[in-house]
Scaffold this active site. Sequence first.
Site, mmCIF file in Angstrom:
data_model
loop_
_atom_site.group_PDB
_atom_site.id
_atom_site.type_symbol
_atom_site.label_atom_id
_atom_site.label_comp_id
_atom_site.label_asym_id
_atom_site.label_seq_id
_atom_site.Cartn_x
_atom_site.Cartn_y
_atom_site.Cartn_z
ATOM 1 C CB SER A 56 -4.498 2.380 2.712
ATOM 2 O OG SER A 56 -4.001 1.355 1.902
ATOM 3 C CG ASP A 186 -3.515 -0.796 4.863
ATOM 4 O OD1 ASP A 186 -4.345 -0.012 5.345
ATOM 5 O OD2 ASP A 186 -3.306 -0.907 3.643
#
Length: 316
Positions: A56, A186
């Site tokens: 991320s 993610d």
Amino acid sequence: MMTGGPNARIAAPPLRVLTLDGGGAKGFYTLGVLKEIEAMIECPLHKKFDLVFGTSTGAIIASLIALGHSVDAILDMYRKHVPAVMSQRTALARSAAMKRLTNEIFGDAKFSDVKTGIGVVTAKWLMERPMIFKSDVAQAHGRVSTFVPGFGVSIADAVKASCSAYPFFERTVVRTAMGEDIELIDGGYCANNPTLYAIADAVQALNRERKDIRLVSIGVGTYPDPKPGLKMWLAKKFLISVQLLQKTLEINTQSMDQLRQILFHDVPTIRISDSYVTPEMATDLLEHDVKKLGILFQRGRESFASREKQLREHLM
């Protein structure tokens, strides 16, 4: 006088590994730590670390490091882009802003362009398995004959996927060199702390002894939840969803580090991710207050200071 005879083996230098957690805007804390590390080693981070893994926000920073950018340059990019992304009101708008960010800072860069080993962690939406974008066939754990750096996906698209914290961002579809369309979310959902994946590459793929690895694992810190204002009370469901995501990622982070300590206690490691309890430190991954982000950066620099001696021994 030389000893050991003509067949004596010269010890290989330690394999230095850097791993960077996910955490949205809290990546400013990460940059505070890295700013001081870069100043200490007196060279760009890609010249010191052989592997850089990120999830991320950590994937953004790791990829920029691997491409040769200085921490100051990355910090400038964060100051310019992160508040604009995180202040958007909808998942569609955040995703569009994130796409603009990744396209602007990475352009057409490919995984074959990096200057050191890289790992960008994402998760497959349908197959519910990790998908890790890597630069070098030496990092492959199988299918070596068909290996393509980053599966043929641009760094911009891979990083955007790693930052697709659904449902606050839309899922990302990438097309690989094989012509496959893969829907990703993610990487924090499988490894918000990517350290175990990095160690797996170091030990299994690169065949390095555990004692010969020097690992620096940097988180984003832990903070109290922000107090909801009037607007947030009116959007209580949104607030609860943000807190749930935060809790999910933090549990994942702590679980990964606990496993690292149990399974790889013999890998020399420095973990940096301090906790703060005072109300003024309240924040979350969608933080877009520039002043608060500056404080996170300062806290990262302070976290470095408390471990400076260890890091100097570890890296110099």
